[in-house]
Design a protein around this motif. Structure first.
Motif, PDB file in Angstrom:
ATOM      1  N   PRO A  45       0.801  -1.229   0.000  1.00 43.39           N
ATOM      2  CA  PRO A  45       0.000   0.000   0.000  1.00 43.39           C
ATOM      3  C   PRO A  45       0.835   1.281   0.000  1.00 43.39           C
ATOM      4  N   SER A  46       1.994   1.246   0.626  1.00 44.76           N
ATOM      5  CA  SER A  46       2.813   2.468   0.687  1.00 44.76           C
ATOM      6  C   SER A  46       3.395   2.851  -0.667  1.00 44.76           C
ATOM      7  N   THR A  47       3.238   1.997  -1.686  1.00 46.07           N
ATOM      8  CA  THR A  47       3.708   2.327  -3.044  1.00 46.07           C
ATOM      9  C   THR A  47       2.551   2.652  -3.983  1.00 46.07           C
ATOM     10  N   ASP A  48       1.338   2.638  -3.469  1.00 44.74           N
ATOM     11  CA  ASP A  48       0.135   2.854  -4.274  1.00 44.74           C
ATOM     12  C   ASP A  48      -0.408   4.258  -4.000  1.00 44.74           C
ATOM     13  N   PRO A  49      -0.390   5.140  -5.012  1.00 42.07           N
ATOM     14  CA  PRO A  49      -0.863   6.511  -4.787  1.00 42.07           C
ATOM     15  C   PRO A  49      -2.289   6.586  -4.230  1.00 42.07           C
ATOM     16  N   GLY A  50      -3.167   5.682  -4.657  1.00 43.77           N
ATOM     17  CA  GLY A  50      -4.527   5.675  -4.138  1.00 43.77           C
ATOM     18  C   GLY A  50      -4.572   5.336  -2.656  1.00 43.77           C
ATOM     19  N   GLN A  51      -3.766   4.367  -2.251  1.00 44.11           N
ATOM     20  CA  GLN A  51      -3.719   3.984  -0.838  1.00 44.11           C
ATOM     21  C   GLN A  51      -3.064   5.077   0.012  1.00 44.11           C
ATOM     22  N   ILE A  52      -2.065   5.731  -0.530  1.00 47.65           N
ATOM     23  CA  ILE A  52      -1.415   6.834   0.194  1.00 47.65           C
ATOM     24  C   ILE A  52      -2.431   7.950   0.428  1.00 47.65           C
ATOM     25  N   ALA A  53      -3.190   8.286  -0.610  1.00 48.74           N
ATOM     26  CA  ALA A  53      -4.219   9.332  -0.472  1.00 48.74           C
ATOM     27  C   ALA A  53      -5.282   8.902   0.537  1.00 48.74           C
ATOM     28  N   ARG A  54      -5.661   7.620   0.506  1.00 46.71           N
ATOM     29  CA  ARG A  54      -6.664   7.114   1.445  1.00 46.71           C
ATOM     30  C   ARG A  54      -6.142   7.190   2.879  1.00 46.71           C
TER      31      ARG A  54
END
Length: 177
Positions: free
Chosen positions: A45-54
């Protein structure tokens, strides 16, 4: 009992998004190691822009609560409004949007303690309903975990995802005194 074995729960805030992402990374790696990729996939998740925004949104929502063991974050709970993929509640509720714990501290009932904290938050707001959804695939172990914490399964649902397999979900409810 030393201080490191005591779990406390504190409100989260904007500076806690990296801790939430770390917990999600650890949980995802644990699931991948066990071949259980249907729940969250394989991408950290820490490499996924969507998860970072979430994670940033959760950290600033006012609904983030963190389980602490000493100075270390060992669990995260996010409560708020229901997600868009479940039927709306027919009465006022508090919805568990995220529950994740650090598997390195398994056996301390961190998840169950965070869910009880969510129930306390709901009661303090005068709410009698706590809902959560979870991954309902594979052997339904996660559903059984929530049942062990006082939740009752209601409607199963499926989230259709572009370019990926459908995600089987289970909605659960807990009535509060």
């Amino acid at each position: 009992m030393n201080d490191q074995s005591i779990i406390t729960i504190r409100p989260g805030g904007p500076d806690d998004a990296p801790a939430v992402l770390r917990l999600l990374d650890v949980a995802t790696a644990w699931l991948v190691e066990r071949g259980r990729t249907g729940q969250w996939g394989t991408r950290q998740p820490s490499t996924d822009p969507g998860q970072i925004a979430r994670a940033d949104q959760w950290a600033t929502s006012g609904g983030l609560h963190l389980a602490m063991r000493g100075n270390r974050v060992v669990g995260a709970l996010v409560v708020g409004d229901a997600t868009e993929h479940v039927p709306p509640a027919t009465e006022p509720e508090l919805y568990v949007r995220l529950l994740v714990t650090d598997r390195a501290h398994a056996g301390l009932r961190i998840g169950a303690r965070l869910l009880e904290h969510a129930a306390e938050v709901a009661r303090a707001r005068g709410l009698g309903l706590l809902r959560v959804d979870c991954y309902g695939g594979d052997d339904r172990a996660l559903v059984r975990f929530y049942e062990g914490c006082g939740f009752t399964p209601t409607e199963p649902f499926t989230v259709v995802r572009s370019g990926r397999e459908p995600w089987p979900g289970q909605l659960l409810v807990r009535r509060l005194d």
